[in-house]
Design a protein around this motif. Structure first.
Motif, PDB file in Angstrom:
ATOM      1  N   GLU A 189      64.253  57.269  23.574  1.00  0.00           N
ATOM      2  CA  GLU A 189      62.883  56.758  23.569  1.00  0.00           C
ATOM      3  C   GLU A 189      62.757  55.669  22.521  1.00  0.00           C
ATOM      4  N   ARG A 190      62.194  54.573  22.948  1.00  0.00           N
ATOM      5  CA  ARG A 190      61.922  53.492  22.019  1.00  0.00           C
ATOM      6  C   ARG A 190      60.520  53.680  21.459  1.00  0.00           C
ATOM      7  N   PRO A 191      60.298  53.326  20.207  1.00  0.00           N
ATOM      8  CA  PRO A 191      58.936  53.435  19.678  1.00  0.00           C
ATOM      9  C   PRO A 191      58.013  52.492  20.441  1.00  0.00           C
ATOM     10  N   ARG A 192      56.873  53.022  20.811  1.00  0.00           N
ATOM     11  CA  ARG A 192      55.907  52.213  21.565  1.00  0.00           C
ATOM     12  C   ARG A 192      54.955  51.519  20.608  1.00  0.00           C
ATOM     13  N   PRO A 193      54.553  50.330  20.951  1.00  0.00           N
ATOM     14  CA  PRO A 193      53.557  49.666  20.111  1.00  0.00           C
ATOM     15  C   PRO A 193      52.216  50.376  20.248  1.00  0.00           C
ATOM     16  N   LEU A 194      51.421  50.285  19.214  1.00  0.00           N
ATOM     17  CA  LEU A 194      50.104  50.912  19.269  1.00  0.00           C
ATOM     18  C   LEU A 194      49.217  50.116  20.220  1.00  0.00           C
ATOM     19  N   CYS A 195      48.907  50.719  21.342  1.00  0.00           N
ATOM     20  CA  CYS A 195      48.056  50.085  22.341  1.00  0.00           C
ATOM     21  C   CYS A 195      46.833  50.956  22.578  1.00  0.00           C
ATOM     22  N   ARG A 196      45.730  50.329  22.686  1.00  0.00           N
ATOM     23  CA  ARG A 196      44.533  51.085  23.018  1.00  0.00           C
ATOM     24  C   ARG A 196      44.439  51.161  24.532  1.00  0.00           C
ATOM     25  N   GLY A 197      43.992  52.271  25.007  1.00  0.00           N
ATOM     26  CA  GLY A 197      43.865  52.483  26.437  1.00  0.00           C
ATOM     27  C   GLY A 197      43.739  53.964  26.721  1.00  0.00           C
ATOM     28  N   THR A 198      43.727  54.286  27.951  1.00  0.00           N
ATOM     29  CA  THR A 198      43.594  55.679  28.324  1.00  0.00           C
ATOM     30  C   THR A 198      44.944  56.364  28.282  1.00  0.00           C
ATOM     31  N   TRP A 199      44.928  57.672  28.206  1.00  0.00           N
ATOM     32  CA  TRP A 199      46.169  58.418  28.065  1.00  0.00           C
ATOM     33  C   TRP A 199      47.047  58.315  29.297  1.00  0.00           C
ATOM     34  N   HIS A 200      46.450  58.101  30.475  1.00  0.00           N
ATOM     35  CA  HIS A 200      47.289  58.029  31.666  1.00  0.00           C
ATOM     36  C   HIS A 200      47.937  56.657  31.832  1.00  0.00           C
ATOM     37  N   ARG A 201      47.457  55.666  31.132  1.00  0.00           N
ATOM     38  CA  ARG A 201      48.109  54.351  31.158  1.00  0.00           C
ATOM     39  C   ARG A 201      49.116  54.228  30.025  1.00  0.00           C
ATOM     40  N   ASN A 202      48.818  54.833  28.923  1.00  0.00           N
ATOM     41  CA  ASN A 202      49.696  54.799  27.745  1.00  0.00           C
ATOM     42  C   ASN A 202      49.886  56.217  27.245  1.00  0.00           C
ATOM     43  N   PRO A 203      50.695  57.033  27.915  1.00  0.00           N
ATOM     44  CA  PRO A 203      50.848  58.423  27.479  1.00  0.00           C
ATOM     45  C   PRO A 203      51.480  58.496  26.092  1.00  0.00           C
ATOM     46  N   ALA A 204      51.043  59.490  25.356  1.00  0.00           N
ATOM     47  CA  ALA A 204      51.556  59.661  24.004  1.00  0.00           C
ATOM     48  C   ALA A 204      52.991  60.163  24.042  1.00  0.00           C
ATOM     49  N   VAL A 205      53.700  59.825  23.006  1.00  0.00           N
ATOM     50  CA  VAL A 205      55.067  60.325  22.868  1.00  0.00           C
ATOM     51  C   VAL A 205      54.956  61.821  22.575  1.00  0.00           C
ATOM     52  N   PRO A 206      55.750  62.641  23.251  1.00  0.00           N
ATOM     53  CA  PRO A 206      55.655  64.082  22.999  1.00  0.00           C
ATOM     54  C   PRO A 206      55.844  64.381  21.515  1.00  0.00           C
ATOM     55  N   GLY A 207      54.987  65.263  21.014  1.00  0.00           N
ATOM     56  CA  GLY A 207      55.052  65.589  19.598  1.00  0.00           C
ATOM     57  C   GLY A 207      55.150  67.086  19.388  1.00  0.00           C
ATOM     58  N   ASP A 208      54.810  67.505  18.218  1.00  0.00           N
ATOM     59  CA  ASP A 208      54.849  68.909  17.859  1.00  0.00           C
ATOM     60  C   ASP A 208      53.748  69.655  18.606  1.00  0.00           C
ATOM     61  N   ALA A 209      54.107  70.706  19.309  1.00  0.00           N
ATOM     62  CA  ALA A 209      53.147  71.451  20.127  1.00  0.00           C
ATOM     63  C   ALA A 209      52.064  72.104  19.281  1.00  0.00           C
ATOM     64  N   VAL A 210      52.406  72.554  18.092  1.00  0.00           N
ATOM     65  CA  VAL A 210      51.425  73.212  17.218  1.00  0.00           C
ATOM     66  C   VAL A 210      50.342  72.219  16.799  1.00  0.00           C
ATOM     67  N   ILE A 211      50.738  71.004  16.477  1.00  0.00           N
ATOM     68  CA  ILE A 211      49.763  69.977  16.078  1.00  0.00           C
ATOM     69  C   ILE A 211      48.866  69.631  17.253  1.00  0.00           C
ATOM     70  N   ILE A 212      49.431  69.513  18.436  1.00  0.00           N
ATOM     71  CA  ILE A 212      48.637  69.197  19.620  1.00  0.00           C
ATOM     72  C   ILE A 212      47.644  70.321  19.915  1.00  0.00           C
ATOM     73  N   GLN A 213      48.088  71.571  19.808  1.00  0.00           N
ATOM     74  CA  GLN A 213      47.185  72.707  20.028  1.00  0.00           C
ATOM     75  C   GLN A 213      46.065  72.724  18.994  1.00  0.00           C
ATOM     76  N   ARG A 214      46.388  72.412  17.747  1.00  0.00           N
ATOM     77  CA  ARG A 214      45.376  72.382  16.690  1.00  0.00           C
ATOM     78  C   ARG A 214      44.346  71.284  16.973  1.00  0.00           C
ATOM     79  N   ASN A 215      44.815  70.120  17.421  1.00  0.00           N
ATOM     80  CA  ASN A 215      43.889  69.035  17.745  1.00  0.00           C
ATOM     81  C   ASN A 215      42.980  69.412  18.903  1.00  0.00           C
ATOM     82  N   PHE A 216      43.527  70.039  19.936  1.00  0.00           N
ATOM     83  CA  PHE A 216      42.697  70.447  21.059  1.00  0.00           C
ATOM     84  C   PHE A 216      41.729  71.557  20.671  1.00  0.00           C
ATOM     85  N   ALA A 217      42.140  72.444  19.774  1.00  0.00           N
ATOM     86  CA  ALA A 217      41.231  73.495  19.299  1.00  0.00           C
ATOM     87  C   ALA A 217      40.062  72.870  18.549  1.00  0.00           C
ATOM     88  N   GLY A 218      40.327  71.850  17.743  1.00  0.00           N
ATOM     89  CA  GLY A 218      39.249  71.142  17.055  1.00  0.00           C
ATOM     90  C   GLY A 218      38.318  70.442  18.025  1.00  0.00           C
TER      91      GLY A 218
END
Length: 78
Positions: free
Chosen positions: A6-35
């Motif tokens: 995976e190459r680092p993606r440039p920071l682009c603004r847009g919707t998640w389905h056009r610019n999906p996030a790079v998979p990250g730590d599941a615990v952090i993602i769950q914490r963000n969704f809980a918030g």
């Protein structure tokens, strides 16, 4: 066998389905969704309070003869 890197993606603004996030730590993602879920629940409770509170306040004003009650009584001739 090819290994995809995976190459680092440039920071682009847009919707998640056009610019999906790079998979990250599941615990952090769950914490963000809980918030986010907590914020949505708070907004839902706040909206319910307004929906129930405004008619109740109007009813109390009518029953106790507040300014709105006085105006309505004058208009209806009672």
């Amino acid at each position: 066998m090819k290994v995809l890197t995976e190459r680092p993606r440039p920071l682009c603004r847009g919707t998640w389905h056009r610019n999906p996030a790079v998979p990250g730590d599941a615990v952090i993602i769950q914490r963000n969704f809980a918030g986010l879920r907590s914020l949505v629940d708070q907004a839902r409770r706040r909206r319910a309070a307004w929906v129930l509170g405004v008619p109740a306040a109007g009813f109390v004003m009518l029953v106790t003869g507040g300014p709105l009650g006085t105006i309505i009584q004058a208009l209806t001739g009672r």
